[in-house]
Scaffold this motif. Sequence first.
Motif, short mmCIF file in Angstrom:
data_model
loop_
_atom_site.label_atom_id
_atom_site.label_comp_id
_atom_site.label_asym_id
_atom_site.label_seq_id
_atom_site.Cartn_x
_atom_site.Cartn_y
_atom_site.Cartn_z
N VAL A 114 0.87 -1.18 0.00
CA VAL A 114 0.00 0.00 0.00
C VAL A 114 0.91 1.23 0.00
O VAL A 114 1.73 1.39 0.90
CB VAL A 114 -0.92 0.04 1.25
N ALA A 115 0.75 2.04 -1.01
CA ALA A 115 1.55 3.27 -1.14
C ALA A 115 3.05 2.99 -0.98
O ALA A 115 3.77 3.72 -0.30
CB ALA A 115 1.09 4.31 -0.12
N GLY A 116 3.49 1.90 -1.56
CA GLY A 116 4.91 1.58 -1.55
C GLY A 116 5.37 0.86 -0.30
O GLY A 116 6.55 0.53 -0.17
N ILE A 117 4.48 0.63 0.65
CA ILE A 117 4.86 -0.05 1.91
C ILE A 117 4.33 -1.47 1.88
O ILE A 117 3.15 -1.70 1.61
CB ILE A 117 4.28 0.70 3.12
N ILE A 118 5.21 -2.43 2.18
CA ILE A 118 4.80 -3.83 2.26
C ILE A 118 4.09 -4.04 3.59
O ILE A 118 4.63 -3.73 4.66
CB ILE A 118 6.03 -4.78 2.18
N MET A 119 2.87 -4.57 3.51
CA MET A 119 2.07 -4.82 4.70
C MET A 119 2.22 -6.28 5.10
O MET A 119 2.04 -7.17 4.27
CB MET A 119 0.60 -4.51 4.43
N GLN A 120 2.50 -6.52 6.37
CA GLN A 120 2.59 -7.90 6.85
C GLN A 120 1.27 -8.28 7.50
O GLN A 120 0.58 -7.43 8.07
CB GLN A 120 3.75 -8.04 7.83
N GLU A 121 0.94 -9.56 7.45
CA GLU A 121 -0.33 -10.02 8.01
C GLU A 121 -0.34 -9.90 9.53
O GLU A 121 0.71 -9.88 10.17
CB GLU A 121 -0.59 -11.47 7.58
N ILE A 122 -1.54 -9.84 10.08
CA ILE A 122 -1.68 -9.75 11.54
C ILE A 122 -1.21 -11.04 12.20
O ILE A 122 -1.06 -12.06 11.54
CB ILE A 122 -3.14 -9.45 11.95
N ILE A 123 -1.02 -10.99 13.50
CA ILE A 123 -0.66 -12.19 14.25
C ILE A 123 -1.87 -12.62 15.10
O ILE A 123 -2.86 -11.89 15.18
CB ILE A 123 0.58 -11.95 15.14
N SER A 143 -6.57 -12.08 2.97
CA SER A 143 -5.66 -12.03 4.11
C SER A 143 -6.02 -10.86 5.01
O SER A 143 -6.70 -9.93 4.58
CB SER A 143 -4.21 -11.85 3.62
N LYS A 144 -5.58 -10.92 6.26
CA LYS A 144 -5.91 -9.87 7.22
C LYS A 144 -4.68 -9.03 7.53
O LYS A 144 -3.59 -9.56 7.76
CB LYS A 144 -6.44 -10.49 8.51
N PHE A 145 -4.91 -7.71 7.58
CA PHE A 145 -3.82 -6.78 7.85
C PHE A 145 -4.28 -5.76 8.89
O PHE A 145 -5.46 -5.61 9.16
CB PHE A 145 -3.43 -6.03 6.56
#
Length: 88
Positions: free
Chosen positions: A17-26, A41-43
């Motif tokens: 998103v906007a150049g930022i890699i989003m990692q999934e929630i824990i 997937s959930k973020f």
Amino acid sequence: MAVDFSNAVRTDKGVQVAGIIMQEIIDKCEGCNRIQEFDGSKFCNTYPQPAAKWRLGDCNFATHIAREVKGKAKINPLKASKRVAKGK
Ligand code: SF4
């Protein structure tokens, strides 16, 4: 400010998103109102790296956990000393 997932794209590095890699929630994030689903997937819509938010304790933006109120009620030292002097 919440991350706008309407501009999210799945790349070979992950969801971006906007150049930022989003990692999934824990697991600890489950139940939080900041969870955003995208492409199955959930973020987190607040932090790109949810696991990092929990590394040093509870996430301070989690909406699903109760926080303890630390400390006691404040005591006015002047009134406390008068109470002691009166023997109350
Ligand atoms: S705000 Fe904290 S608990 Fe909620 S989804 Fe994001 S990282 Fe997880």
